[in-house]
Structure formats: structure tokens, C-alpha cells
Design an enzyme around this catalytic site. Structure first.
Site, PDB file in Angstrom:
ATOM      1  N   THR A 139      59.540 -15.281  -1.895  1.00 43.46           N
ATOM      2  CA  THR A 139      60.149 -14.006  -2.283  1.00 43.46           C
ATOM      3  C   THR A 139      59.440 -13.499  -3.554  1.00 43.46           C
ATOM      4  OG1 THR A 139      61.914 -15.205  -3.426  1.00 43.46           O
ATOM      5  CG2 THR A 139      62.381 -14.437  -1.196  1.00 43.46           C
ATOM      6  N   LYS A 165      59.692 -22.766  -1.693  1.00 43.30           N
ATOM      7  CA  LYS A 165      59.704 -21.469  -2.376  1.00 43.30           C
ATOM      8  C   LYS A 165      60.785 -21.512  -3.460  1.00 43.30           C
ATOM      9  CE  LYS A 165      62.071 -18.286  -2.104  1.00 43.30           C
ATOM     10  NZ  LYS A 165      63.318 -17.712  -2.760  1.00 43.30           N
ATOM     11  N   THR A 176      67.425 -19.009  -4.588  1.00 45.82           N
ATOM     12  CA  THR A 176      66.407 -19.940  -5.036  1.00 45.82           C
ATOM     13  C   THR A 176      65.509 -20.652  -4.063  1.00 45.82           C
ATOM     14  OG1 THR A 176      68.075 -20.633  -6.553  1.00 45.82           O
ATOM     15  CG2 THR A 176      65.998 -21.830  -6.645  1.00 45.82           C
ATOM     16  N   GLU A 259      60.781 -18.005 -13.779  1.00 45.30           N
ATOM     17  CA  GLU A 259      60.589 -16.604 -14.159  1.00 45.30           C
ATOM     18  C   GLU A 259      60.100 -16.477 -15.589  1.00 45.30           C
ATOM     19  OE1 GLU A 259      64.530 -16.455 -13.185  1.00 45.30           O
ATOM     20  OE2 GLU A 259      64.268 -14.964 -11.599  1.00 45.30           O
ATOM     21  N   ASN A 381      64.929 -10.281 -14.731  1.00 48.64           N
ATOM     22  CA  ASN A 381      66.329 -10.322 -14.308  1.00 48.64           C
ATOM     23  C   ASN A 381      67.151  -9.129 -14.723  1.00 48.64           C
ATOM     24  OD1 ASN A 381      66.756 -12.831 -12.794  1.00 48.64           O
ATOM     25  ND2 ASN A 381      65.807 -13.703 -14.612  1.00 48.64           N
ATOM     26  N   THR A 386      65.987  -0.263 -12.986  1.00 52.15           N
ATOM     27  CA  THR A 386      65.343   0.875 -13.656  1.00 52.15           C
ATOM     28  C   THR A 386      64.081   1.291 -12.913  1.00 52.15           C
ATOM     29  OG1 THR A 386      64.145  -0.616 -15.101  1.00 52.15           O
ATOM     30  CG2 THR A 386      66.218   0.261 -15.905  1.00 52.15           C
TER      31      THR A 386
END
Lengths: 386, 386
Positions: A139, A165, A176, A259, A381, A386
Site C-alpha cells: 500500500t 507489506k 498494517t 513512516e 498521518n 489537505t
């Protein structure tokens, strides 16, 4: 290994990349471990039923881009439908197929696209291509995660191959971790379950990116039995080590791809009174935002490590505790002088950081893996609307 | 209230601002609650002994800029020394003084500076000035935290005044929360302990900035007994509410000042099977990085809220759960349509966000407070070495 796979671009993923993976193998022994999150996704609920009735399976179907989680009864029916379509296309019994999903939470699967994708994947089976398989289940992963190794028992070779993944529970609500390991050994279900349990505790259950456990975490080991190697009590330790090697490499890749992570941090807890205690201590450090931001900032901030341990409310005697960052002794029962600039350089110059903590309470140990916490985590996150 | 205080700029804080506070009051009943962190700071270890032997105290001495935590035997001796200096300067018995520290972990106190500071503070006693007192105990706080209220029982007025500091466990290793509440009611120790316990559970123990519990957290309630109001079984609920009001305002100020926080988030958990369950659920949401970054990003991401709850591994039936963000129903046992743009506007336009979660498991409720997680948190916690 006689493992076939098919992929398709079904249009579930916004990127338009591969988002369906079908894997077909000879009737195989398997072990499966699922998330403990009580908001378990529909495919997890479905597969748990499969586990209750089936010792052997023949195929897996996986979609990425939509987690089919928090989707209620309709979600469950869609998971079952994915199994039915796959079984029909591959000429299998419905009970021999397991299903997995990863992606956005709380949105129903676009079943037309899913159905077309599965059919297409089933019509174009090819030999197992780990990189392509990893790509189809990814993803927000920034690289594809796969690893393989071989072992030899009594002069006979066997193979262990895996894909995974995951990089946190992620953007926007990507669920996850999925991991699949395929091996060609002959093994009975009981031995495979034991090996899988041991391995998953030390690997996928000992990593943390952000402390968030997903609704879809699944780990499956498939043993096709095609090789001449038969696992029994005398060689199961060796086989388990090989399984561990593959699982650990995949688990570490997930952490490295955490991340915004800039560092993989290995936290070794020694001299604990039990394995459970050692694991809890490692996890407490691995999930401390203060520790993780210090690592991001290249700050040898031992106070944050000890304080995270103190938060467990164990009766640890900190006057007997030793803490190392790499080779630097930072704390020895009391604050000590250490070469701060050199410790900062160590943090700056290494992508893999080692923390060694000696509790002086016993002889048990555990290793936990995590990554640092930086701006990019917040960006990934917080900013998707936006 | 006949409460005197003195402050000094002892040079412990890098900023050079006030860093010593001495508070002197008539012989008073008190209740004290300390951190559960097993790496408790030296003053906490010292004060716990005071609590075992003393029902009444006469003074507090507090330094900011250094936490005197993880400082071993020497740290304990320094905490005791602070008490001795204060007792001597004020002409009190050593056993009637409690000591507190907040600031960097793992560095010994500069005792010469501390001694001079305490002496100076004791020589310049003045009436209690909440703002100045709050300033003297602050570390990285961006505003000073104090609040007062009055109550009336049988036509007699009583006062409750408080100060606090804290905004996470913070930069570099500032130890979190100190809070002191002074009241002039007459109350026996047993009733005050009960009221304090009730209040602290619903206030300071129900807030989270980053999930990190500090080594120095301390909360003390001092009742001087100077007013004509005597607390007994018939009016203790009213008094407890006044105490709660002050503690809650202080606790919310701490969350609002959370590192980099742009929003105060109130999480109300209803219909839980027990208060403990309701609190655990609130805390799980309040400490989820994924939830907190979503709030920072103005993202009405209900999947992250439910998933954080699922991570508790309770047997919650999510098909009966309802979740509101402000007035917006986001989830009603299954994903539903809601006005996403309006929900985003609600998040963008409010500094205080309310989440209401109905578990449909019982009749108990709890409220937990947290803040969002943004870039500034990473900056504050990662960048002090640069």
C-alpha cells in the site's frame, strides 16, 4: 516450489498499480496468526473460521487498497464472495481458500472491480515472483519486501520464501502488516504451528512502528511438502531457525519502512526475570514517543529510555541497571561521564542503532525492533485530507 | 489564606528565570499523590517517607530546571538537604517540609546554587501570588497555570487555589507535572485523602500529552483549616466538586500546553461495563499516535478511533457502537454517510474538540483529555541537541 501466482490491476488502489494477488499451491499444511484487535477485519473473521475447519489449504487471495474492516455484515459477505470467486476460477473447493485485505478502513469493497481483478489474476497464473507478489500487496510501502533462504537437512535442500507489506498502520488508515512465507518441507500441522508461534513472537510480534495494532494483521506459513526434507523433533530447531531468518528479515524491512523512519533500532533487553518481562521492557522503550523523537534527533538521551522502563511499574532496582547505546555505556546504576559527541556521531552515522539494556534481575532476554519518530510520520498521518 | 511564599532566581534554569519556590502555611492537613514510575525521582522517594510519618506539614520547597531523577544515593541526600535548608531558614522541624523537583533527568543538583536560592526565597516571603508561584515551578510551559474558586457552605465561604506546571515529559527530559492546591477548609486527613483520590483519578490521571509518565509527577492538596467551613460527610460531595473544578482546570491547561498542541480533545466514553473499562478506552484513544495526528490534520478519521479501541482486545461488539465527533455521528454500528466537509470544518474551527463514544455495554462513563500530535512535538523533542 510448485507455487503459482497471478496479479491484476483491479482499480482498487488509487495509484492504479497491482492490487490483487492470487497464490495457488499444492494441498499444503499451513499455520496462520491474526491480529488480536477486536475490530478485526472481515477477511480475518472469515479466515478464523477456515482455521477451525481446515488443516490444509490450496490458495490465497489478497487485495490491497481497501482493508474491508469495520464494514459489518456486508463486509463479511464480500470477504466470503472473494473466496467463492477465487475457488470457482481455480476449480477449488471454497473451504480451501483464505482471503486477506489491506487498505482503507470503513469503506465497502468495490466488488465489481474485485471480481474482475480476481478473475484476471486467476487466468494469468505464473511462477511465484516474490517481488511482483510483494508489489501487489503493498500500500504505502516505499519498497517491496521479500526474502528467501535455503537450508539443508541430511543432504537434502529445502527453501523458505516470504513476502510482506506494512509500514505502520498508515495513510489513510492503511491496515498494517501482511506476511506470507512459503516452504517446501514436509511437516505436520502441529510442528508447523509450534514453529510459527515461536517465530512470530520473536519477529512480527516484536516490532513496533507507532504502537498501533491494525485490524488486518495476518501472517501465514504454507508448507507444500514438495521437498524430500521431513521435519521431525530432531531437526525442527534447525528448520525453525530458517523460518525465523526469513520472518525476521521481513519484520525488519517493515520497521525500516516505518513512516518517516530514518533508523532501525534494535533494543536488546538482557538479565530480565522472565522472557515476558524482557519483552515488555523492550516494547515500552520501542513505543515511547520521547525515546523515538530523541533517536530522530540523534540525542543519546538515556533518561528517556530508563523513564519508559519505569513507566511499567515493575520493581526494578535502577541502581543495578546498565544501559549501552552501541558500545557507549550511558548509565551504570547512576549517571556517568561518557563521550557525548562520539555517541551523537554514532547516532548520526548509523542507520541501524543498537540499545543494550541489562536489568540485573535474571537470565532472560528479548529483542524488540522499532524506528525513530520524525516529521515525516506526522506529515504522512496528518496531511492526507489537505 | 495565611499562605506565604518566596521565590528566587538560583541559576538552575538555563533561562535565568525564577527556579525556587518556597511555600509556608499554618500547620495543615495534606494529601499527596506521586508518580507510579518506578524510576521515581529522589524528592518523590523522600516525600513518600514524609507521608508515612506525618499527617500535617508546614512548608513546601520546589526547584525547577533539574528533576533530581536517576541521581542515585547522592540525589536522595540532596533532596533531604533541600528540606533541611528550608526547615532551618523557616525555623521548622525537618519532618514538616516536603520537597519537589522538575527539570532535566540524570544530572546532580547544583547544591550551592540551590542552597543560596532557598535561603533567598525564605528571606523574602510574601503573600501567595498564584501567577508568580506558577512561574517559579514552570519549565518549558508556554503559559503559567493557576486557577482559583470559592465555595459556600452554611453561609461561610471557603477558597480553593491551585498552581500547576507541565506540558508533556519534555525537552530535554523535563519531568512533567507538578500541581499544588491550597484550601482553607477544616477537614480531617481521611476525608481529604478520599476527596483527593477521587479528584486525581478524574483529572490529572485522565490526561495524556504523549503517553509518557514522568519520574517526578506530584500532586499535593493542603488544607489550612483557617476558614469556618468544616468538611464532613454531609458536605464533602460539594467540597470535592470544588476541588475537582480547580484540578480539572489545571489539568486541562496542561493538556492545552501539550508540546505543539493545537487542540484540546475531550474524549467521553459512555455505556461502558465499568468505570475502569471506560477509562481504559478513553486512554487508548488519547494515546494513539494515529488518532492524534489525524486530529492535527483535521481529519474526521473514525477508523483510527475504533481501531485504537479494538487494540485493547476487549470483546466489544462494534456493530452496537456509536461514535460522534462534536454533533456529527460518524459511525453507527457500521460505516455511514456523514457530512465530511462540515466535520472537517468543525475540526478546523475549534480549539476544543469533543468525541463521544457509546459502547452499548453498560452504564459507566469516563472522560479522558488529550491533545493533537503535530510537527512541533517532534521539533521540541528531537532537536535540542542541534
Amino acid at each position: 516450489m510448485n507455487i503459482k501466482m497471478g496479479v491484476a490491476k483491479a482499480g482498487i488502489k488509487p495509484s492504479g498499480d497491482y492490487d490483487i494477488l492470487v497464490v495457488k499451491f499444492p494441498l499444503s499444511v499451513y499455520s496462520a496468526v491474526f491480529t488480536q484487535n477486536s475490530l478485526a477485519a472481515a477477511p480475518v473473521l472469515y479466515d478464523r473460521l477456515v482455521c477451525e475447519i481446515q488443516d490444509r489449504i490450496l490458495a490465497l487471495v489478497i487485495n490491497s487498497g481497501n482493508a474491508n474492516a469495520a464494514t459489518g455484515q456486508k463486509g463479511f459477505e464480500n470477504a466470503e464472495k472473494m473466496v467463492e470467486i477465487t475457488a470457482e476460477c481455480l476449480g477449488l473447493d471454497k473451504s480451501e481458500v483464505m482471503v486477506f485485505s489491506t487498505g482503507v478502513i470503513g469503506v465497502q469493497l468495490p466488488m465489481d472491480k474485485v471480481e474482475n481483478g480476481i478473475k484476471q489474476a486467476c487466468q494469468n497464473l505464473q511462477d511465484l515472483d516474490l517481488e511482483l507478489a510483494a508489489r501487489a500487496i503493498s500500500t504505502t510501502d516505499t519498497f517491496y519486501k521479500y526474502y528467501e533462504t535455503t537450508g539443508m537437512i541430511d543432504g537434502e535442500v529445502f527453501t523458505v520464501k516470504g513476502i510482506a507489506k506494512g509500514a505502520g498502520m498508515i495513510h489513510p488508515n492503511m491496515a498494517t502488516m501482511l506476511a506470507y512465507i512459503f516452504t517446501d518441507v514436509k511437516i505436520d500441522k502441529d510442528l508447523l504451528d509450534k514453529a510459527t508461534k515461536l517465530v512470530v513472537d520473536r519477529t512480527f510480534n516484536s516490532i513496533s512502528v507507532d504502537g498501533c495494532e491494525s485490524t488486518n494483521d495476518s501472517f501465514v506459513v504454507v508448507a507444500t511438502g514438495e521437498s524430500k526434507v521431513e521435519i521431525n523433533d530432531s531437526n525442527r530447531v534447525y528448520f525453525t531457525k530458517k523460518l525465523y531468518e526469513v520472518a525476521l528479515e521481513l519484520a525488519k524491512m517493515i520497521v525500516k519502512d516505518g513512516e518517516g523512519a530514518t533508523k532501525l533500532i534494535e533494543i536488546n533487553v538482557f538479565q530480565a526475570s522472565s522472557k515476558e518481562e524482557a519483552k515488555k521492557v523492550g516494547e515500552a522503550i520501542a513505543t515511547s514517543n520521547l525515546f523515538k523523537t530523541a533517536m530522530f534527533g540523534n540525542d543519546p538521551n538515556w533518561g528517556r529510555i530508563l523513564s519508559a522502563v519505569g513507566q511499567l511499574h515493575l520493581d526494578i532496582d535502577f541502581s543495578k541497571v546498565k544501559l549501552y547505546l552501541g558500545d557507549f555505556l550511558l548509565y551504570n546504576g547512576e549517571p556517568i561521564e561518557f563521550d557525548r559527541s562520539a555517541a551523537i556521531e554514532y547516532l548520526k552515522n548509523n542507520k541501524e542503532i543498537v540499545i543494550n539494556l541489562y536489568l540485573s534481575r535474571g537470565e532472560q532476554e528479548w529483542t524488540f525492533y522499532t524506528c525513530d519518530l520524525g516529521y515525516k510520520y506526522v506529515e504522512i498521518n496528518a496531511e492526507y485530507t489537505t
